[in-house]
Motif scaffolding. Structure first.
Motif, short mmCIF file in Angstrom:
data_model
loop_
_atom_site.label_atom_id
_atom_site.label_comp_id
_atom_site.label_asym_id
_atom_site.label_seq_id
_atom_site.Cartn_x
_atom_site.Cartn_y
_atom_site.Cartn_z
N THR A 76 48.06 47.77 69.78
CA THR A 76 47.86 47.42 68.37
C THR A 76 47.11 48.55 67.68
O THR A 76 46.02 48.92 68.11
N GLU A 77 47.71 49.07 66.63
CA GLU A 77 47.08 50.15 65.86
C GLU A 77 46.16 49.54 64.81
O GLU A 77 46.58 48.72 63.99
N ARG A 78 44.90 49.95 64.83
CA ARG A 78 43.92 49.45 63.86
C ARG A 78 43.44 50.60 62.99
O ARG A 78 43.17 51.69 63.49
N THR A 79 43.33 50.32 61.70
CA THR A 79 42.90 51.34 60.75
C THR A 79 41.69 50.81 59.97
O THR A 79 41.64 49.63 59.62
N THR A 80 40.75 51.68 59.69
CA THR A 80 39.55 51.30 58.96
C THR A 80 39.52 51.98 57.60
O THR A 80 39.76 53.19 57.50
N VAL A 81 39.24 51.19 56.56
CA VAL A 81 39.11 51.72 55.20
C VAL A 81 37.80 51.23 54.61
O VAL A 81 37.16 50.31 55.13
N ASP A 82 37.39 51.86 53.53
CA ASP A 82 36.14 51.50 52.87
C ASP A 82 36.37 50.37 51.87
O ASP A 82 37.42 50.29 51.23
N GLY A 83 35.37 49.51 51.72
CA GLY A 83 35.43 48.42 50.75
C GLY A 83 34.07 48.18 50.14
O GLY A 83 33.06 48.80 50.53
N GLN A 84 34.00 47.28 49.18
CA GLN A 84 32.76 46.95 48.49
C GLN A 84 32.56 45.44 48.50
O GLN A 84 33.41 44.69 48.03
N LEU A 85 31.42 45.03 49.06
CA LEU A 85 31.08 43.60 49.08
C LEU A 85 30.44 43.22 47.76
O LEU A 85 29.59 43.95 47.22
N GLY A 86 30.83 42.08 47.22
CA GLY A 86 30.25 41.59 45.98
C GLY A 86 30.83 40.24 45.63
O GLY A 86 31.34 39.52 46.50
N TYR A 87 30.75 39.90 44.36
CA TYR A 87 31.28 38.61 43.90
C TYR A 87 32.58 38.78 43.13
O TYR A 87 33.08 37.82 42.55
N GLY A 88 33.13 39.96 43.11
CA GLY A 88 34.38 40.19 42.40
C GLY A 88 34.14 40.68 40.98
O GLY A 88 33.00 40.86 40.53
N THR A 89 35.22 40.86 40.28
CA THR A 89 35.15 41.38 38.91
C THR A 89 34.65 40.31 37.94
O THR A 89 35.12 39.16 37.98
N GLU A 90 33.71 40.67 37.11
CA GLU A 90 33.20 39.73 36.10
C GLU A 90 34.22 39.58 34.98
O GLU A 90 34.79 40.56 34.52
N ILE A 91 34.43 38.34 34.55
CA ILE A 91 35.36 38.08 33.44
C ILE A 91 34.64 37.24 32.39
O ILE A 91 33.70 36.50 32.71
N PRO A 92 35.04 37.35 31.12
CA PRO A 92 34.36 36.59 30.06
C PRO A 92 34.62 35.09 30.17
O PRO A 92 35.72 34.67 30.52
N LEU A 93 33.62 34.32 29.87
CA LEU A 93 33.79 32.87 29.78
C LEU A 93 34.57 32.54 28.51
O LEU A 93 34.28 33.09 27.45
N PRO A 94 35.53 31.63 28.59
CA PRO A 94 36.32 31.28 27.39
C PRO A 94 35.57 30.30 26.49
O PRO A 94 35.96 29.14 26.33
N VAL A 95 34.48 30.78 25.91
CA VAL A 95 33.67 29.92 25.03
C VAL A 95 34.33 29.85 23.66
O VAL A 95 34.60 30.87 23.03
N LYS A 96 34.58 28.62 23.19
CA LYS A 96 35.23 28.42 21.90
C LYS A 96 34.27 27.92 20.82
O LYS A 96 34.70 27.63 19.69
N SER A 97 33.01 27.80 21.17
CA SER A 97 32.02 27.39 20.17
C SER A 97 31.84 28.47 19.12
O SER A 97 32.02 29.67 19.40
N THR A 98 31.47 28.05 17.93
CA THR A 98 31.14 28.98 16.86
C THR A 98 29.73 28.68 16.40
O THR A 98 29.32 27.50 16.34
#
Length: 435
Positions: A76-98
């Motif tokens: 079995t061929e195994r390959t190692t790559v770099d990654g970043q641990l975190g909570y993922g990409t932040e996205i805006p909350l869909p707030v509809k209040s004015t």
């Protein structure tokens, strides 16, 4: 009287003893002569001359002294790559209040169902769970502009007589006129009931109602049927919920009062300050589970298949299991991203989830490695890579235990072993590991 006579060596006629310096010089000559003889023998042996007539001695030890068998295995061929641990990409909350932002949560705070995300004009914007966004107000309305005529319910039980009248009204195409504002009938309806024939109410229908009622019940506010109809009983439960939030008991939920997400969220950062007007990026969020993002080479991303198992290497040297959750469909521009190892090749984002969050410890963000399985060869003949020898005629070969060389064809290299094949190679055959 006896006289003792002592003779000297000279008187006995023996040869005089050589001086000490002469003895030392003779030993030096003998030692030097012995070294010359040893060196000459070594040279002759190295050249294969003398003694054996240039023929190999079959009893001579091998160059390495170790042999290994050819074994059948799965590589079995195994390959190692770099990654970043975190909570993922932040996205805006869909707030509809004015209005004006009057309270904001701290970065990194976790908000669950029923929790307050922020306050606008000192009214809470509440998080509920669901996939359908909030797109309209939810409540009982007068007339038949929305939905169909509603029915009166007492503690969730439908009234047969009122249902019959509603059915007749729908068949005739007629509707009841709304009660005048401030009339007793209107006041009764506002309390959650349908009063006589003077105040008709329309119920909302739709999947968004079902989603909201499911959340309301999960928060402990019951007394209604969880379905696609917003009824009087639903409105009464909403009033109890509004009372707990410190809101006016209207029984109607505004489009800006709720934000839906698939589950609990982790607050990212605020895009505005207190006192500012609500904008589209007023607040960002992520999920609460840590994950790893790998910018995989777009040319070598065949391993990145949803559900594929990988191994994540943490900074402390421990490893945890991960699973590919999603793969981006758009590759980055080579000039922007820089691929794995900074090659500048196009990359695609690969998101990897960690099922056992406790195995990550308290890390929230860190560089990590991701090991994945590339190619695999099952049930093939293998030897240690060190057993390969380069043949004079080209290619690779193996040295057998009796000193013969056999040519082989190499295949997959993995885990320090190599796949070999050839007409003279068989399982169990002993081969040498050259020095």
């Amino acid at each position: 009287m006896t006289e003792t006579v002592t003779q000297t060596d000279h008187e006995r006629g023996s040869a005089p003893a050589p001086p000490p310096r002469g003895r030392h010089g003779r030993r030096t000559v003998l030692v030097a002569s012995a070294l010359v003889v040893v060196a000459a023998v070594a040279v002759v042996g190295a050249l294969g001359l003398g003694g054996g007539g240039g023929q190999d001695d079959s009893s001579a030890p091998p160059r390495s002294g170790s042999t290994v068998p050819v074994t059948r295995a799965t590589l079995t061929e195994r390959t190692t790559v770099d990654g970043q641990l975190g909570y993922g990409t932040e996205i805006p909350l869909p707030v509809k209040s004015t209005g004006t932002v009057t309270w904001l949560p701290t970065d990194g705070r976790t908000v669950e169902r029923g929790g307050t995300l922020l306050r606008v004009d000192d009214r809470p914007v509440v998080l509920l769970y669901g996939t359908l966004p909030m797109y309209r107000d939810l409540g009982l309305t007068t007339g038949t502009g929305q939905g169909t005529p509603g029915t009166r319910q007492d503690a969730g039980n439908e009234g047969d007589a009122q249902g019959t009248r509603d059915a007749q009204g729908r068949a005739d195409g007629t509707s009841k006129a709304p009660a005048p504002s401030g009339s007793p009938a209107a006041a009764d309806v506002g309390a959650g009931g349908t009063a006589g024939t003077g105040g008709a109410r329309s119920t909302l229908r739709g999947m968004d109602v079902l989603q909201f009622e499911s959340n309301l019940a999960a928060l402990g506010y019951t007394g209604f049927t969880i379905d696609e109809e917003y009824t009087d009983a639903t409105a009464r439960a909403v009033k109890r919920w509004q009372r707990s939030l410190g809101l006016p008991h209207t029984g109607t939920v505004g489009v800006g009062d709720i934000v839906y997400s698939a589950g609990k969220v982790r607050i990212g950062h605020a895009g505005v300050r207190l006192g500012s007007a609500v904008t589209e990026d007023v607040l960002t969020y992520t999920g609460t589970s840590r994950k790893v993002v790998v910018n995989a080479s777009a040319a070598e991303d065949s391993w990145a298949v949803r559900g594929a198992a990988v191994t994540i290497g943490l900074p402390d040297g421990t490893s945890v299991k991960g699973e590919v959750a999603s793969v981006g469909k758009k590759a980055t521009d080579p000039e922007e991203g820089g691929g794995e190892g900074g090659s500048g090749a196009p990359t695609v984002p690969v998101t990897i989830t960690v099922k056992d969050q406790k195995s990550v410890g308290r890390l929230e963000s860190a560089p990590v490695t991701v090991e994945y399985v590339g190619r695999e060869r099952a049930d093939v003949l293998t030897v240690p890579v060190a057993a390969l020898v380069a043949l004079a005629e080209g290619g690779h070969g193996l040295e057998t235990a009796d000193g013969r060389f056999v040519a082989v064809k190499t295949g997959l290299f993995a885990d320090g072993r190599v796949e070999v094949s050839g007409s003279t190679v068989r399982e169990g055959m002993k081969v040498r590991i050259p020095e």
